[in-house]
Design a protein around this motif. Structure first.
Motif, short mmCIF file in Angstrom:
data_model
loop_
_atom_site.label_atom_id
_atom_site.label_comp_id
_atom_site.label_asym_id
_atom_site.label_seq_id
_atom_site.Cartn_x
_atom_site.Cartn_y
_atom_site.Cartn_z
N GLY A 355 22.91 21.95 20.48
CA GLY A 355 24.03 22.68 21.05
C GLY A 355 23.91 22.98 22.53
O GLY A 355 24.79 23.63 23.09
N ASP A 356 22.86 22.52 23.17
CA ASP A 356 22.80 22.67 24.62
C ASP A 356 23.90 21.80 25.26
O ASP A 356 24.02 20.63 24.93
N VAL A 357 24.68 22.40 26.13
CA VAL A 357 25.63 21.61 26.92
C VAL A 357 24.91 21.31 28.24
O VAL A 357 24.48 22.23 28.94
N ILE A 358 24.75 20.03 28.53
CA ILE A 358 23.87 19.66 29.65
C ILE A 358 24.61 18.80 30.67
O ILE A 358 25.36 17.88 30.33
N ASN A 359 24.37 19.12 31.92
CA ASN A 359 24.79 18.24 33.02
C ASN A 359 23.51 17.79 33.72
O ASN A 359 22.79 18.61 34.29
N PHE A 360 23.22 16.50 33.64
CA PHE A 360 21.99 16.00 34.26
C PHE A 360 22.27 15.65 35.72
O PHE A 360 23.24 14.94 36.03
N LEU A 361 21.42 16.15 36.60
CA LEU A 361 21.51 15.74 38.00
C LEU A 361 20.47 14.65 38.19
O LEU A 361 19.28 14.87 37.93
N VAL A 362 20.93 13.48 38.60
CA VAL A 362 20.03 12.33 38.68
C VAL A 362 20.21 11.61 40.01
O VAL A 362 21.26 11.70 40.67
N ASN A 363 19.18 10.90 40.36
CA ASN A 363 19.15 10.13 41.58
C ASN A 363 19.08 8.66 41.16
O ASN A 363 18.04 8.22 40.70
N THR A 364 20.19 7.94 41.23
CA THR A 364 20.15 6.55 40.75
C THR A 364 20.47 5.56 41.87
O THR A 364 21.03 5.93 42.87
#
Ligand code: GDP
Ligand code: MG
Length: 364
Positions: A355-364
């Motif tokens: 149930g975690d709502v997640i926004n991943f910050l990524v460097n692609t």
């Protein structure tokens, strides 16, 4: 998640498959073993309906389970007491979990291939068959590694010796009837075994196929020892009845269920038991484009969880912005969650919760 439905002939595998997939199936070739029926079922996550109302995204993506009904064993080619054919065993290696259907319904008109109806005997027989398949795989591996070791140059030996020792250890355990997943293995031993895709290392759920009047047995009540049953999931269903209900209009099926005093549809119960047995939790992603639930193994860390969205996200992981689903609903938006301090910034090793709502910050 791919779940293979297995069991003795006439145990009700196809009936269970139909009950679970309700016409959402198609057949695919299975490497010359005859057609395999594959049915895809959406795992409806009720939280997504709420998020859909909040974000009005272009699409909502529910996870899916793919059930397989294997081609039946070729009785002429198989030996008398063979329960799974070699081809079936090969197919099973690619499954994420196995669902063993065990006949628990009485029906005088339908002879049981092993004599009378005896769910304990049948469950044990199927579990032993999986162990036997693994034992054979370990014997072949032992012979091959023995041979390689004989020919190996001194520099090659240090890599081969631990492999051989691991294979021998697991083989000894299997000989004592202990499935791979109940054996105590170090991480490097587990890694050495990964390529074998042993069947007793997979999550297994036993589905007791009962009649309308029988009660559901349990592994414990059938006297199956903890060594063998450790980590197994179990569920009961009346496959024939559920097969009929599955093709009805939902309203009509609900009325029937209520009138017959049935609880949740079998497809829901089987799904829950499979999720629990495999050890899955779901994190959620939200946005204007898409709201989606992502099943991941319980205990997974944020950096690896990011990789389920896109493999590049593991390498490029910077941090994860996380808010619990309940908090998001209460706050009404991510911005409000941030104001109230319930939207947190988490690092690579954060353990993802259901149930975690997640926004991943990524460097692609
Ligand atoms: N009475 C009764 N018959 C069942 C039940 N489930 C399956 N059967 C019957 O058992 C037979 C074998 O079922 P099937 O699903 O084809 O078995 P499979 O060989 O394991 O795929 C069929 O005639 C089914 O109608 C049940 O719960 N009760
Ligand atoms: Mg069948």
């Amino acid at each position: 998640m791919d779940i293979a439905v297995i069991g003795l002939p006439q145990s009700g595998k196809t009936t269970v498959f139909n009950a679970l997939t309700a016409g959402h199936s198609s057949s695919t070739g299975a490497g010359g073993a005859g057609p395999m029926q594959v049915g895809v079922v959406k795992v409806i996550d009720p939280r997504l309906a709420v998020l859909d109302g909040m974000y009005r995204p272009k699409k909502v993506v529910h996870p899916e389970i793919k059930y397989w009904d294997l081609p039946p064993i070729d009785r002429e080619a198989a030996s008398a007491n063979q329960l799974l054919s070699g081809r079936q065993r090969n197919l099973l290696q690619a499954a994420d979990a196995l669902l063993i259907v065990v006949r628990a319904f009485e029906d005088d008109a339908l002879l049981h291939p092993m004599g009378g109806v005896d769910p304990g005997r049948d469950a044990k027989a199927m579990l032993e068959e999986l162990a036997l398949a693994d034992l054979e795989a370990m014997e072949r591996a032992e012979a091959r590694l023995d041979n390689e070791l004989k020919k190996a140059k001194p520099a090659e030996r240090p890599a081969l010796v631990p492999q051989l020792e691991t294979v021998q250890k697991v083989k000894a355990g299997l000989e004592e009837g202990i499935p791979m997943k109940s054996q105590t293995l170090t991480p490097s031993e587990s890694a050495a075994l990964a390529d074998f895709q042993l069947l007793t290392g997979k999550p297994v759920v036993v589905a007791f196929n009962t009649g309308e009047s029988e009660t559901t047995p349990t592994l414990e009540s059938l006297g199956i020892s903890k060594d063998v049953s450790g980590g197994l999931g179990e569920v009961g269903l009346c496959a024939k009845l559920e097969e009929d209900l599955a093709v009805m209009e939902p309203d009509e099926a609900d009325e029937f269920r209520e009138a017959m005093g049935l609880d949740e549809p079998a497809v829901e119960r089987v799904k829950s038991v499979c999720y629990a047995t495999v050890g899955l939790v779901s994190f959620l992603t939200v946005g204007e484009d898409e709201c989606r639930a992502w099943p991941v193994p319980a205990g997974i860390e944020a950096q690896m969880a990011a990789g389920t969205i896109h493999t590049d996200f593991t390498r490029g992981f910077i941090r994860a912005e996380v808010i619990a689903y309940e908090d998001l609903i209460r706050c009404g938006s991510l911005a409000q969650g941030r104001k109230e301090g319930v939207l947190r910034s988490e690092g690579k090793t954060y353990e993802v919760k259901d149930g975690d709502v997640i926004n991943f910050l990524v460097n692609t």
